[in-house]
Enzyme design. Structure first.
Site, PDB file in Angstrom:
ATOM      1  N   PRO A 159       0.838  -1.208   0.000  1.00  0.00           N
ATOM      2  CG  PRO A 159       0.119  -0.923   2.195  1.00  0.00           C
ATOM      3  CD  PRO A 159       0.824  -1.893   1.300  1.00  0.00           C
ATOM      4  CB  SER A 210       7.931   2.986   9.989  1.00  0.00           C
ATOM      5  OG  SER A 210       7.160   2.252  10.905  1.00  0.00           O
ATOM      6  CE  LYS A 211       5.102   1.037   2.867  1.00  0.00           C
ATOM      7  NZ  LYS A 211       4.868   0.212   1.722  1.00  0.00           N
ATOM      8  NE  ARG A 212       7.822  -2.049  11.114  1.00  0.00           N
ATOM      9  CZ  ARG A 212       8.482  -1.767   9.988  1.00  0.00           C
ATOM     10  NH1 ARG A 212       8.092  -2.300   8.858  1.00  0.00           N
ATOM     11  NH2 ARG A 212       9.518  -0.969   9.989  1.00  0.00           N
TER      12      ARG A 212
END
Ligand code: GLU
Length: 514
Positions: free
Chosen positions: A16, A262-264
């Site tokens: 994504p 970050s993505k997390r």
């Protein structure tokens, strides 16, 4: 700017689109539109090992949802396509061959094991292995081997890569619109791989060739690509091409300011970092702004100010205003702190801008489903005119569409019990008597508009010297079930005299039973 402005957003479909990527797309879009240029979407999918199914559709859907669609890209060819690098595969070899012929690139036959060994040797001496001028003469490549050997190796099908021959000792000055001049010593550059043994170009080669062939005028991308700028500029020089102008956008930092977002981070910290919800092939779900109830206008406004400011106090910007005022020169150099609360603030603002009739239409399915669920009925149809009035009353207290239900559930479902703490305060011994008189009063009003109701009840309170709290508190509790909601007279007017009377009676019975 007399030049034909062409910018591109060039994501790799590896998952994504992170909110940072969305901002890059937005700034490219704004810059293109400001200069009547073209906004191009190029899918950089040469690294097939990182390719993720569905990622390209996700990127396109995200841009469309945000209202920043691309002018050229997959499915919208304006003569520069194809726009997926995997479909341009046949093009790149020719360009790496050109660099070999001009002496700017060379074949390298070193196996990954050999390179790994070399790396370890350097590390054991506390040094870093860089494949470049200082050791390429000792490694296995077309600069160190005889030309017969090179021809032999290639014709028998040995694995090779093509590397860029970076200049030994030169100081090059790079220009970035946001950062100004940056001087780089080429001694420190490694001879990057341009073409891989699998017949695919690397990002660097494909990116430069495509930017040139697609006539890109400005490269606007994230700061993480700044270390590659020297190589890119050297590649343009090696090809004899005019480079585009570059602008590297600042990093987006975690809300506490330390480290890159970050993505997390998102789901861990309780806010989305993706525009749309994403389900990975393993079935894990990452939340998205759209599914969390955000309006695209709020997300666009928030992102626009994440790294750019107009130089004025203005904070609310429509897309048109952004196009008008956006300027790369006003983009900051330093990292931009992500602020999820500010996003909610924008969201609240944009929800207020929605026309009440439209908002009522959007809210209707939510209200009907909730009411149906709670009333255990097969359908709960809500009168549209009434819903428009309800929405108008609740809107100011709502940030998301869902909040309208939290704020106004009592309009649809009569309370059966009362908030305990509030009941203790509001329901007194004389409350049944007072409420019963209010009930009669309500039933006697002909003109059931808030002003008339207010006048009648307030007049009665004053005439009987009851004190407002004594009347209004139990009355609100009887109608709402807790101490929330808009003006009581507005509530009464919307509920109607019969429903109001029945709710008051229910409260009287409740108090009497105690
Ligand atoms: N494919 C690169 C990325 O994923 C593009 C970088 C660039 O814009 O040059 O970010």
């Amino acid at each position: 700017m007399a030049q034909n402005i062409r910018v591109r957003f060039a994501p790799s479909p590896t998952g994504p689109l992170h909110i940072g990527g969305v901002r890059t797309a937005l700034y490219n879009y704004l810059f293109a539109k400001k200069h009547q240029g073209s906004f191009i979407l190029r899918i950089e999918d040469t690294d097939r090992s990182r390719y993720v199914q569905g990622a390209e559709e996700y990127i396109v859907d995200s841009l469309n949802w945000l209202g920043i669609p691309f002018d050229e890209g997959p499915g919208k060819d304006a003569g520069f396509g194809p726009y997926r690098q995997s479909e341009r595969k046949h093009l790149y070899k020719e360009y790496s061959d050109m660099l070999i012929a001009s002496g700017n690139a060379y074949y390298a036959f070193d196996s990954s094991e050999e390179l790994e060994k070399m790396r370890e040797e350097y590390e054991s001496k506390s040094e870093t292995f860089i494949y470049n001028w200082h050791n390429r003469g000792r490694l296995k490549n077309s600069l160190s081997l005889s030309s017969d050997d090179v021809v032999n190796r290639i014709s028998r099908g040995d694995h090779y890569v093509i590397r860029f021959k970076s200049p030994h000792s030169e100081s090059i000055v790079l220009n970035d619109i946001i950062r100004g001049n940056i001087t780089v010593d080429t001694q420190l550059l490694d001879d990057k791989v341009l073409f891989k043994s699998d017949g695919m170009p690397t990002y660097h080669l494909a990116n430069i060739v495509d930017d040139h062939l697609m006539k890109i005028s400005h490269v606007i991308r994230g700061e993480e690509w700044l270390p590659s700028l020297a190589l890119h500029v050297l590649l343009y020089r090696a090809f004899g091409w005019e480079p585009p102008q570059f602008a590297h956008l600042p990093l987006i930092m975690k809300p506490e300011g330390k480290g890159k977002l970050s993505k997390r981070d998102g789901d861990k910290m309780g806010f989305p970092v993706f525009p749309l919800e994403w389900k990975n092939p393993e079935g894990d779900v990452s939340s998205g702004y759209r599914e969390n109830g955000y309006l695209p206008e709020a997300v666009v406004n928030m992102l626009a100010l994440l790294g750019w400011n107009p130089g004025t106090e203005q904070e609310w910007f429509s897309l048109t205003e952004l196009v008008d005022q956006f300027d790369l020169e006003r983009v900051h150099k330093s990292g931009a702190k992500f602020d999820p609360e500010k996003t909610k603030w924008f969201q609240h603002h944009y929800l207020q801008q929605i026309d009440n009739a439209l908002l009522a239409n959007q809210f209707a399915p939510i209200a009907e489903a909730r009411a149906q669920e709670l009333l255990n009925e097969s359908s709960a149809e809500i009168d549209n005119q009434k819903l428009i009035k309800i929405v108008a009353l609740l809107k100011e207290r709502a940030t998301f569409l869902e909040d309208l239900w939290e704020q106004g559930d009592f309009f649809f479902i009569a309370p059966t019990c009362y908030d305990e703490k509030a009941a203790k305060k509001a329901f007194k011994e004389d409350s049944p008597m007072i409420l019963s008189q209010v009930k009669n009063l309500v039933l006697s009003i002909d003109d059931f508009v808030p002003e008339a109701i207010s006048k009648k009840i307030k007049g009665w309170i004053v005439a009987n010297d009851h004190g407002f709290g004594k009347v209004m508190m139990p009355l609100r509790l009887a109608l709402v079930g807790e101490m929330k909601g808009p003006d009581v007279f507005d509530i009464i007017s919307l509920l109607g005299s019969e429903e109001t009377a029945s709710r008051i009676q229910h409260a009287i019975d409740h108090i009497d039973q105690k």
